[in-house]
Design an enzyme around this catalytic site. Structure first.
Site, PDB file in Angstrom:
ATOM      1  N   ASN A  18     108.406  81.280 -14.375  1.00 21.47           N
ATOM      2  CA  ASN A  18     106.997  81.357 -14.010  1.00 21.47           C
ATOM      3  C   ASN A  18     106.157  82.149 -15.014  1.00 21.47           C
ATOM      4  O   ASN A  18     104.956  81.906 -15.146  1.00 21.47           O
ATOM      5  CB  ASN A  18     106.871  82.001 -12.624  1.00 21.47           C
ATOM      6  CG  ASN A  18     105.465  82.453 -12.322  1.00 21.47           C
ATOM      7  OD1 ASN A  18     104.584  81.652 -12.018  1.00 21.47           O
ATOM      8  ND2 ASN A  18     105.235  83.760 -12.418  1.00 21.47           N
ATOM      9  N   TYR A  70      97.426  77.152 -25.637  1.00 22.99           N
ATOM     10  CA  TYR A  70      97.946  77.018 -24.270  1.00 22.99           C
ATOM     11  C   TYR A  70      98.401  75.585 -24.003  1.00 22.99           C
ATOM     12  O   TYR A  70      99.506  75.361 -23.481  1.00 22.99           O
ATOM     13  CB  TYR A  70      96.865  77.440 -23.280  1.00 22.99           C
ATOM     14  CG  TYR A  70      97.324  77.475 -21.839  1.00 22.99           C
ATOM     15  CD1 TYR A  70      98.306  78.365 -21.423  1.00 22.99           C
ATOM     16  CD2 TYR A  70      96.762  76.625 -20.882  1.00 22.99           C
ATOM     17  CE1 TYR A  70      98.725  78.412 -20.102  1.00 22.99           C
ATOM     18  CE2 TYR A  70      97.163  76.667 -19.555  1.00 22.99           C
ATOM     19  CZ  TYR A  70      98.144  77.554 -19.165  1.00 22.99           C
ATOM     20  OH  TYR A  70      98.558  77.604 -17.852  1.00 22.99           O
TER      21      TYR A  70
END
Length: 251
Positions: free
Chosen positions: A88, A158
């Site tokens: 995560n 990203y």
């Protein structure tokens, strides 16, 4: 007795905290990795009679990634019937439209790839190697993003890291038939990262208004509710059949 061991990275806040807290009520052993401790999670695990082991590590640092992978998997109990890994931890990384020159930006880019891609590759590799001959039910969720599947101006780094994560998951699914893996987009979540996005310079991130409007309209996902959805998805019988997925398809 059937036992489950779960590993969660980025467990100190946001979605990672919510996932780890809910897993503490479901599994026998919970292993977490984050830069900071989570005293509330430790207490919850104690109350639930869940063995909790936390590793403080910065997963943007390759040396620390390697060290924590060795520490976790050299000591992993190999008698469990189920193993879960949820990668995560992640970062937005440097934001800007194509002009990313300079030493400082280069270091920021490397740090983002270390956290969003390299740490996942190294931890997943160590996890799959350690559990390969156990005969257990082995499941991996890599928390990805829609940004890895659709271009967003200003988010070149990203988007690239999340696209890399999706492809890595597809490759490992072919390499490791003993495990089930999914690269899962969670949607837009009400976390600290979203606050960071709403404060970005419009010159660097022209899509800022979209995220501001989502916040103002109350359309961001609640981390606790989303974690519940993700864990229900994790336990589906057909988990892993679709290795590139989006939790919003199941709401």
């Amino acid at each position: 007795m059937s036992q489950t061991i779960a590993i969660v990275t980025g467990s100190s806040r946001g979605l990672g905290d919510a996932l780890a807290s809910q897993l503490a009520t479901q599994v026998n052993q919970l292993i977490t990795v984050a830069r900071t401790d989570n005293a509330q999670l430790q207490e919850l695990a104690r109350q639930q009679n869940c063995q909790h082991v936390h590793y403080r590590a910065d997963l943007a640092d390759p040396v620390q990634i390697n060290a924590v992978a060795q520490d976790i998997f050299s000591q992993l109990d190999l008698s469990a019937s189920q193993y879960i890994l949820i990668n995560n931890a992640g970062t937005l990384g440097p934001v800007g439209q194509y002009n990313v020159l300079g030493h400082e930006k280069a270091l920021d880019i490397a740090s983002a790839f270390n956290l969003n891609v390299n740490s996942i590759i190294m931890l997943t590799s160590a996890f799959l190697t350690a559990t390969r001959h156990t005969g257990a039910d082995i499941r991996v969720i890599n928390i990805s993003s829609g940004a890895g599947r659709a271009p967003t101006p200003g988010w070149g780094v990203y988007c690239a890291t999340k696209a890399a994560l999706d492809m890595y998951t597809r490759v490992v699914k072919q390499e490791a038939p003993h495990a089930r893996l999914v690269s899962l987009a969670p949607g837009v979540i009400d976390t600290g990262m979203q606050k960071q996005i709403r404060e970005l310079d419009l010159n660097h991130f022209p899509n800022r208004s979209r995220f501001t409007q989502l916040h103002e309209k109350g359309e961001l996902s609640n981390p606790e509710q989303l974690a519940h959805q993700i864990l229900n998805y994790l336990h589906r019988d057909d988990f892993g059949q679709t290795e590139i997925d989006d939790i919003r398809h199941y709401s």
